[in-house]
Write a protein that holds these residues in place. Sequence first.
Motif, PDB file in Angstrom:
ATOM      1  N   GLY A   1      35.682  -1.040 -18.199  1.00 43.72           N
ATOM      2  CA  GLY A   1      35.225  -0.122 -19.241  1.00 43.72           C
ATOM      3  C   GLY A   1      33.824   0.391 -19.004  1.00 43.72           C
TER       4      GLY A   1
ATOM      5  N   LYS B   1      34.002  -7.274 -20.514  1.00 43.96           N
ATOM      6  CA  LYS B   1      33.993  -5.913 -21.064  1.00 43.96           C
ATOM      7  C   LYS B   1      32.573  -5.375 -20.918  1.00 43.96           C
ATOM      8  CE  LYS B   1      36.055  -7.683 -24.809  1.00 43.96           C
ATOM      9  NZ  LYS B   1      36.453  -7.842 -26.188  1.00 43.96           N
TER      10      LYS B   1
ATOM     11  N   TRP C   1      33.299   4.118 -23.446  1.00 43.92           N
ATOM     12  CA  TRP C   1      34.711   4.308 -23.766  1.00 43.92           C
ATOM     13  C   TRP C   1      34.999   3.715 -25.149  1.00 43.92           C
ATOM     14  CZ3 TRP C   1      37.448   7.533 -21.057  1.00 43.92           C
ATOM     15  CH2 TRP C   1      37.183   7.724 -19.706  1.00 43.92           C
TER      16      TRP C   1
ATOM     17  N   VAL D   1      38.778  -0.221 -23.818  1.00 44.72           N
ATOM     18  CA  VAL D   1      38.113  -1.300 -23.080  1.00 44.72           C
ATOM     19  C   VAL D   1      38.880  -2.606 -23.276  1.00 44.72           C
ATOM     20  CG1 VAL D   1      35.951  -2.568 -22.767  1.00 44.72           C
ATOM     21  CG2 VAL D   1      35.880  -0.139 -23.330  1.00 44.72           C
TER      22      VAL D   1
ATOM     23  N   ARG E   1      42.040  -2.563 -21.086  1.00 46.25           N
ATOM     24  CA  ARG E   1      41.741  -2.824 -19.664  1.00 46.25           C
ATOM     25  C   ARG E   1      41.364  -4.285 -19.462  1.00 46.25           C
ATOM     26  NH1 ARG E   1      38.641   2.828 -17.885  1.00 46.25           N
ATOM     27  NH2 ARG E   1      40.502   4.102 -18.192  1.00 46.25           N
TER      28      ARG E   1
END
Length: 431
Positions: free
Chosen positions: A298, A326, A341, A346, A349
């Motif tokens: 992210g 993150k 983002w 995030v 991901r």
Amino acid sequence: MKYFVRTYGCQMNVADSDEMSRHLRARGFSATDDPDDASIFLVNTCTVRQHAEDRAFSEIGRLRRWKAARPDRKVVVTGCAAERTRDFLERRFPHVDLVAGARSIESFGAIVDGLLAKRPADESLDYAAGAPDGRVASFVTIMRGCNYSCTYCIVPHVRGRERYRPMDEILAEVRERVEEGVRDVTLLGQTVNSYHRDGRAGRNTDFAGLLASVGAVDGVERVRFISPHPFYMTDGVIDAMATVPEVCECLHLPVQSGSDAVLHAMRRNYTRDGYLEIVGKLRQAMPGIVLSTDVIVGFPGETEDDFRQTLSLLKAVGFDWCFVFKYSPRQGTPAAERSSWPERLVEERHAACLDLAERIGLERRRRLVGTIQDVLVEEGGAGRTRGNYKVRVAGGAPAGRTVPVRVTNTDRATLEAEPVDVTAGALSAAG
Ligand code: SF4
């Protein structure tokens, strides 16, 4: 008189807490696990992510009542958040007696003397020798600070530029740890393998030379180091890892992203191919090497394709462990000025990357089931392999001894094993 330490953040902070503990023990204090028993509460803070900083601040807030119960108690706040937010801490938490930032660690002994000098006269202390803490593994800090400027990282702002400890001082500390029972030494630094990278201090004072010298100290069985930067993983360092018998076949080599575009935006100073080339050399020199890494997901500007390249790099390397973070914007860093983002993306991901990393890690651990490993046993009967896998030995084993075991099973992070008689003969693999 007792002290309690709460440590947030990375291994550097753990080592700093150890060092501050040694200073306190040398001044007659002993450690306690119960804050109610303590007269000093030390909070060693981290500022790398907002979450870590928030947790430390709320703990410091709660200490107002701890201090009010016995006003002679001392609240000491140290570490990276203390360095970055000293004014805020002093204003917001008047019950804090001392704020000592991460850069003050080298003079912590003198700082604590100043704090104790403010105690009432009837509480003056006998100075006693530092007591050994009975562990078989220990960190030894070899350098502090960082000359890099990764665009997401606040560390250079709070810890300053690189400072190296002289080799003789490092070796003296290693000998001291060995006398206390330590067998497994982890050399520590923000970019640990940049130690005297310019070689100006003379022969054998670069990082490869340091590995050999630490390995040669009588009583040292295992040498590790953390955290290396890929840029300084030179052929000389890889060669030292492969040829100095005490240096373990394991390496935590932060990659952060598998995409060249993101690595460039992070200002990491290596490429995906460059990183994979280092991994190739490491595996050629040490086929069973245990590899781990850090990944940030992210990052501002990280596209879906960039993210997929990170996943493909994890598969290509086959890391034994991967710590997935993150992205957390830190005020004052270049990346924080770029738009982030949405949290949901995030999160997605992060979950996908973590899931892949865990599946790869489990596969790697399963390959060890049935192999023979040397385990250096710690207090409590569990121990670690040379590859730094934690092992529970059935029936326990004496602390401080290295024993051969057969791996019988594995769960999410730990290996289970039984003692073996090596003379019976069995297959072994690095782990
Ligand atoms: S190398 Fe980069 S990530 Fe590591 S401490 Fe230095 S600036 Fe931070």
